[in-house]
Design a protein around this motif. Structure first.
Motif: not given
Length: 105
Positions: A62-87
């Motif tokens: 819900s917080l993430l959706e609210a940030d996206i709807r209001t145009g707040k910049q959602v920060g990038a995930l750390p590379v290691e976390l993004a890779q682990a999520m994709l894996a």
């Protein structure tokens, strides 16, 4: 339970507003999901259960959706976390499985 009979007008875009008494009875508010089921000539409207039953995940989404709807910049995930999520994407998860290694909260 006493039946409720309400009438709503279909817009040119195929939209309706659920009458207040129906929204209250279903327990839905802004952002809630409703499900429609066609049974013969009747449409059954029910509150759709959330995909995520975990309240912490629901609150985060819900917080993430609210940030996206209001145009707040959602920060990038750390590379290691993004890779682990994709894996892990698409793999079954056993939530009862013991956690290996140390956990810091």
């Amino acid at each position: 339970m006493t039946g409720i009979h309400e009438i709503a007008t279909l817009t040119s875009k195929g939209q309706i507003t659920l009458p207040k008494s129906i929204r209250q009875t279903l327990g839905v508010t802004t952002g809630s999901k409703v499900a429609f089921e066609l049974r013969g000539g009747e449409v059954i409207v029910t509150r759709a259960e959330s995909e995520h039953q975990d309240p912490a995940i629901g609150a985060f989404l819900s917080l993430l959706e609210a940030d996206i709807r209001t145009g707040k910049q959602v920060g990038a995930l750390p590379v290691e976390l993004a890779q682990a999520m994709l894996a892990s994407a698409g793999h079954a998860v056993d939530f009862d499985e013991d956690i290996e290694g140390d956990v810091a909260l």
